[in-house]
Enzyme design. Structure first.
Site, mmCIF file in Angstrom:
data_model
loop_
_atom_site.group_PDB
_atom_site.id
_atom_site.type_symbol
_atom_site.label_atom_id
_atom_site.label_comp_id
_atom_site.label_asym_id
_atom_site.label_seq_id
_atom_site.Cartn_x
_atom_site.Cartn_y
_atom_site.Cartn_z
ATOM 1 N N HIS A 1 -3.104 -1.828 -3.314
ATOM 2 C CA HIS A 1 -2.070 -3.379 -2.766
ATOM 3 C C HIS A 1 -2.981 -3.795 -1.553
ATOM 4 C CE1 HIS A 1 1.297 -5.194 -0.969
ATOM 5 N NE2 HIS A 1 1.577 -4.653 -2.370
ATOM 6 N N ARG B 1 5.071 -12.148 0.618
ATOM 7 C CA ARG B 1 3.967 -12.738 0.409
ATOM 8 C C ARG B 1 4.760 -13.463 -0.377
ATOM 9 N NH1 ARG B 1 -0.086 -10.279 -2.479
ATOM 10 N NH2 ARG B 1 0.960 -7.841 -1.680
#
Ligand SMILES: Cc1cc2nc3c(=O)[nH]c(=O)nc-3n(C[C@H](O)[C@H](O)[C@H](O)COP(=O)(O)OP(=O)(O)OC[C@H]3O[C@@H](n4cnc5c(N)ncnc54)[C@H](O)[C@@H]3O)c2cc1C
Ligand code: SF4
Ligand code: SF4
Lengths: 212, 529
Positions: free
Chosen positions: B314, B334
């Site tokens: 990740h 994000r």
């Protein structure tokens, strides 16, 4: 490069009655791992969301005992820590509340039959003081008793089901289970979201096939 | 290798900036992956020497585990307490619990055996949300196409098709179990966009989606009269009948240190992933029990595995403070606009490109001297939270309470200071081969969730794991009841003896013993082993 960081200076703490010398600058769980102290029963997510590492802790310069999560607690010199046992699955506080979720406008009546003892709350703050997540548990019980289930449930968004409030309640109320009932019953009784309903209908009509 | 900027210096130099252009990349995504993604490195695969997947590529650390000997001996089975159930579920994350619930609803008596407590899992930690195509401007076809594309077209199309079509019904089922999702004023479910996708398709409950899911499923399981649960009781071996079909499992109690042999008509393996193996020395976002046990158990029984050389790192694991290294920062942040920034304040990648690409881009910045360096020598880049908050005041407190709690614990003020992040080992892309009914290549053994493979190809999109575990978990529960075979009278370890002979003959024995059950630093050891 594992999650356990480099060793630092060591410090003395007491865990479940045993004095240990552990490295400072770590979370309690990391520090215990480094000592080889076998506490694999009481750690899982290490992020403060699973509740398995709950502790009772007393710091050197304080008289009060606090409830906390060991993975979220830094090692402090002289701290005294106990990992309390979880309630037995068979304990009455947990077993007596069987229910089926249902669509109904009578959810608050249902609450009274499933959790009759909730009405006995004596507003002693025991549960709120116990909560390591800072939830106003007592207020949740008050709201639930007033029939405001959605509002009661909202207070518990970050509840990790550590059962510390249940353990603390002198009236044998299981506040986190009351809250979970409130949240769940709120969810099933909300109208089906329009965007979801439309898509489900389209799928049922077989309109949305997948082409490879 | 260039060293990057020391942390303090970089922190001084950091400024909020509402207008950061994206630096054009001189190399395309494929090259980026090849040069910088850990999966593509030369030392990232070896050929397996024993078992059904012999000759297949596999990560060296996983190969050592799959080809490890077992501490299990016949005496453990002979002296074990014997119990019987119709369906045995191993693991109690989202996949295990949903499988148990559906099996129970369909009339079977179910036993859940789980390593820690029910719900101590990767599921409870999920933050970003769950995918389901429900918006008017989105289609299951787009969900299907984008899942395949992100996975580099290595997925089993039939599994993906079934999963995306299940999506909306999975959400409805979760609501019926009592799960809450964030809704807008009209009562519609809120959605946000995942990296590598074109439409808003991720549903969420603040940044506590996994916690809410697990709270609700755990309570459903606890309330269910046909389901019994055993905490602190990992499965340490599967058991077979004379034909080699799965007939049960050997369990070990961490509390009493005793063994129990469970005879079951069907066994559902839902034991999750392997982040705690710390592949390539990476930190991990996974819970403590994610040690790849399911793969080891299934492989010894002869079940076919796939994509054993493909893992998800990740992009945004916390790199500093070091005590929290590896802790995940949700992609949701994000999705709402947070940017990745290097040591000179420059954006270097589309933050919502597929995860493997974003990960490789971060590795590249660090390797080429544009990272931010810790005293330990490790490097990371900034996740620019202060600028996000400036753009959308209030967004952090409103949508990301779990993130705020993390900042608090890390002593970081996210309104002023960016977060140092670097990739963290997050997800096992491959796993046990299954068909649409979650059957493995071994009769009687079903798999669901992260332990199984085939859905995400070589890279997974945010939210597809939570969808997968409920979609396939429910199907495993139903299939395990509908298809269980009547005669499973023996509980044998013949498959283990055969496997042992094979590793001896191939000289492939690795020094370690499996399953691991816990990471090495937890200092766990099994009695009698
Ligand atoms: C921090 C984090 C955030 C994530 N965020 C998202 C997200 O936003 N969206 C998304 O879609 N996905 C997300 N994921 C991925 C997703 O959460 C997991 O892939 C998914 O929950 C796996 O579910 P599972 O039921 O297969 O396994 P798990 O939930 O991990 O459950 C496995 C269970 O098996 C048990 N077990 C293990 N070994 C044994 C054994 N030998 N015997 C008995 N029991 C055993 C474990 O204790 C556990 O109970 C995230 C993962 C992490 C770690
Ligand atoms: S179970 Fe009780 S004490 Fe624990 S987090 Fe939930 S409300 Fe707080
Ligand atoms: S501990 Fe029990 S009695 Fe006291 S305030 Fe909480 S719910 Fe009420």
């Amino acid at each position: 490069m594992t999650n356990t960081a480099t060793p630092n200076s060591s410090t003395e703490i007491t865990v479940n009655g045993t004095r240990l010398s552990v490295s400072a600058n770590h979370s309690l769980i990391q520090a215990l791992w480094k000592t080889g102290h076998p506490n694999f029963k009481s750690a899982s997510c290490l992020e403060g969301v699973c509740g398995s590492c709950r502790i009772m802790v007393k710091y050197d310069n304080q008289s009060a005992v606090n409830m906390a999560l060991a993975c979220q607690s830094k090692v402090e010199p002289g701290m005294q820590v106990i990992f309390p046992q979880y309630l037995e699955k068979e304990s009455t506080a947990l077993l007596n509340h069987r229910y089926r979720l249902q669509l109904s406008s009578e959810s608050s009546e249902q609450l009274k039959t499933i959790f009759p003892e909730a009405a006995d709350c004596r507003h002693c703050h025991g549960c709120t003081v116990a909560c390591p997540k800072g939830i106003d548990v007592e207020q949740g019980i008050t709201l639930a008793n007033e029939g405001k289930l959605a509002a009661a449930g909202d207070l518990f968004i970050n509840c990790v089901m550590c059962d510390l409030c249940t353990t603390s309640c002198p009236e044998n109320i299981a506040p986190n289970y009351v809250a979970l009932f409130a949240r769940r019953t709120t969810a099933v009784n909300q109208p089906t979201p329009t965007n979801l309903a439309r898509r489900l209908q389209a799928l049922q009509r077989g309109e949305l096939k997948i082409k490879y | 290798m260039n060293n990057g900027t020391p942390l303090e210096q970089a922190r001084q130099a950091y400024r909020i900036n509402l207008n950061r252009p994206l630096r054009p990349s001189a190399i395309d995504n494929q090259k980026l992956l090849q040069y910088f993604h850990p999966d593509y490195a030369d030392n990232s695969r070896v050929a397996l020497k024993v078992g059904v997947n012999r000759h297949d590529p596999c990560h060296p650390q996983l190969a050592a585990l799959l080809q490890s000997d077992s501490p299990t001996i016949e005496a453990m089975l002979a002296t074990a307490t014997q119990i019987e159930t119709e369906v045995l579920v191993i693991g109690s994350g989202g996949a295990g619990c949903s499988a148990a619930l559906v099996a129970g609803e369909n009339g079977a008596n179910v036993l859940i055996a789980t390593k820690l407590r029910v719900g101590d899992s990767n599921t409870v930690m999920a933050e970003g949300g769950i995918q389901a195509s429900i918006e008017a401007n989105d289609t299951p076809q787009a969900h299907f196409d984008e899942t395949l594309k992100a996975g580099h077209y290595c997925s089993d199309k039939r599994l993906v098709e079934q999963m995306v079509l299940d999506g909306p019904e999975v959400i409805q089922w979760l609501i019926q179990q009592g799960m809450q999702f964030d809704r807008d004023e009209q009562g519609n479910l809120c959605t946000r966009r995942a990296g590598g996708t074109s439409a808003n398709r991720v549903l969420y409950c603040r940044d506590y989606t996994g916690l809410e899911m697990m709270r609700v499923l755990r309570e459903s399981v606890r309330q269910h009269h046909r389901i019994t649960t055993c905490d602190y009781t990992p499965a340490v071996e599967l058991l077979s009948n004379k034909e080699g079909h799965c007939s049960g499992a050997l369990l070990y109690s961490i509390e009493t240190q005793r063994y129990t042999a469970v005879k079951a008509k069907s066994v559902i393996l839902a034991s999750g992933g392997l982040g705690r193996m710390h592949l390539n020395g990476f930190p991990t976002s996974n819970h403590v029990g994610a040690t790849g046990d399911g793969l080891v158990l299934a492989y010894r029984l002869g079940a076919q595995l796939q994509a054993l050389d493909s893992f998800q790192y990740h992009p945004t694991g916390l790199a500093w403070p070091q005590t929290l290294a590896g802790t995940l920062i949700t992609e949701g942040i994000r999705s709402t606009g947070a940017q990745l920034v290097n040591n000179s304040g420059e954006r270097f990648i589309d933050e919502l490109a597929p995860r493997d690409v974003v990960c490789a881009a971060i590795m590249r910045e660090c390797e080429e001297g544009r990272g931010i360096r810790l005293e330990s020598g490790r490097q990371g880049v900034w996740l620019d939270i202060p600028t996000l908050e400036k753009q959308q005041p209030g967004i952090l407190a409103q949508q990301f309470p779990k993130f705020m709690a993390l900042c608090n614990k890390a002593d970081i003020n996210p309104y002023q200071s960016p977060l140092l992040i670097c990739p963290t080992l997050h997800y096992q892309n491959g796993g046990v081969v299954i068909n649409q009914a979650c059957e493995t290549t071994i009769p009687g053994l079903y798999c669901a969730g992260e332990v199984s493979g085939g859905i995400h190809g070589k890279n997974r999109i945010m939210g597809n794991a939570l969808l997968e575990i409920i979609s396939f978990g429910r199907r495993a529960g139903a299939a395990a009841v509908a298809r269980h075979s009547p005669d499973k009278s023996q509980l044998l370890l013949n498959h283990l003896q055969a496997f042992r002979r094979e590793i001896k003959n191939s000289h492939g024995v690795s020094g370690i013993q499996g399953p691991l059950l816990f990471p090495h630093y937890a200092s766990f050891s099994r009695k009698g082993a």
